[in-house]
Design an enzyme around this catalytic site. Sequence first.
Site, PDB file in Angstrom:
ATOM      1  N   HIS A  22      10.945   5.337  -4.559  1.00 46.66           N
ATOM      2  CA  HIS A  22      10.652   4.103  -3.560  1.00 46.66           C
ATOM      3  C   HIS A  22       9.402   3.608  -3.948  1.00 46.66           C
ATOM      4  O   HIS A  22       8.864   2.852  -2.716  1.00 46.66           O
ATOM      5  CB  HIS A  22      10.478   4.999  -1.931  1.00 46.66           C
ATOM      6  CG  HIS A  22      10.472   4.134  -1.117  1.00 46.66           C
ATOM      7  ND1 HIS A  22      11.437   3.105  -0.631  1.00 46.66           N
ATOM      8  CD2 HIS A  22       9.626   4.229  -0.025  1.00 46.66           C
ATOM      9  CE1 HIS A  22      11.177   2.357   0.373  1.00 46.66           C
ATOM     10  NE2 HIS A  22       9.876   2.999   0.862  1.00 46.66           N
ATOM     11  N   SER A  48       7.390  -0.729   1.471  1.00 39.75           N
ATOM     12  CA  SER A  48       7.848  -0.132   2.472  1.00 39.75           C
ATOM     13  C   SER A  48       7.846  -0.554   3.884  1.00 39.75           C
ATOM     14  O   SER A  48       8.073  -1.733   4.189  1.00 39.75           O
ATOM     15  CB  SER A  48       7.533   1.401   2.223  1.00 39.75           C
ATOM     16  OG  SER A  48       8.535   2.142   2.981  1.00 39.75           O
ATOM     17  N   ASP A  88      17.131   4.360  -4.823  1.00 42.80           N
ATOM     18  CA  ASP A  88      15.994   4.768  -3.592  1.00 42.80           C
ATOM     19  C   ASP A  88      16.623   5.380  -2.405  1.00 42.80           C
ATOM     20  O   ASP A  88      17.388   4.729  -1.832  1.00 42.80           O
ATOM     21  CB  ASP A  88      15.286   3.262  -3.140  1.00 42.80           C
ATOM     22  CG  ASP A  88      14.105   3.180  -2.323  1.00 42.80           C
ATOM     23  OD1 ASP A  88      14.098   4.630  -1.509  1.00 42.80           O
ATOM     24  OD2 ASP A  88      13.522   2.350  -2.107  1.00 42.80           O
TER      25      ASP A  88
END
Length: 263
Positions: free
Chosen positions: A245, A95, A217
């Site tokens: 995610h 991320s 996602d």
Amino acid sequence: MSKVLERNNVHIQGAGAKAMMFAHGFGCDQNMWRFVAPSFEADFRTVLFDHVGAGGSDLSAYGRAKYSSLEGYATDVVEIGRELDFSDAVFVGHSVSSMIGVMAAEKAPEMFGKLVLIGPSARYIDDEGYTGGFSAKQIDELLEFLESNHMGWSARMAPMIMGNPDRPELGQELTNSFCRTDPEITKAFARVTFTSDNRRDLARVAVPTLVLQCSEDIIASQEVGDFVNRTIPNSRMIVLKATGHCPNLSAPEEVVSAMRTFV
């Protein structure tokens, strides 16, 4: 242990000659890698750490000025790498840490030989000719909700971010992780995360890069992953069957298998 390693709660395993560094995403800590990192200990020296403000890091080391941009977090990554004498290491970022790794590799090009970016986004906010997945108004509302109700925000957002509604224990783990973090630091890191723009940094990546994109996602769509992959010069993308995610938790075997094709 040095102050740098203590500050970021660094843990080292494995016996390989090269290092593989794992960097967690927003609201998480190094525990999120517990199903992935051990698979590489036979071939790499695995390095796990917590960003300042997360997990077992030294909260007293947090300063709003330093961490008002991702630059401060990237500086920490470089400091850890120098302390551990990284050379041609593999950086694995989830991320927001994907962009932190991109910046760290630019700061210290001798330190990292490969990047693995899991669910990366160079900018979350839509712009002219660019789809980030969120309007500026949506990001403002998200941050306002977090500012007013940290616990409520965590309980609502974590399961959505995790996806996999048929496995509610995953969403609960992420909720608990969000709730454990210091609220004020969480709010500041959220603002940095969701308002950063690292699109220009991508073209300057000078090392081979693997983008791991989940098939569904809500935080970083395939369109976002395609942009990252297309803009980094020596990059390739693998679209995982995993949804949500956080495939490092929801589909670790698939993540490990994809990484092995690259490292």
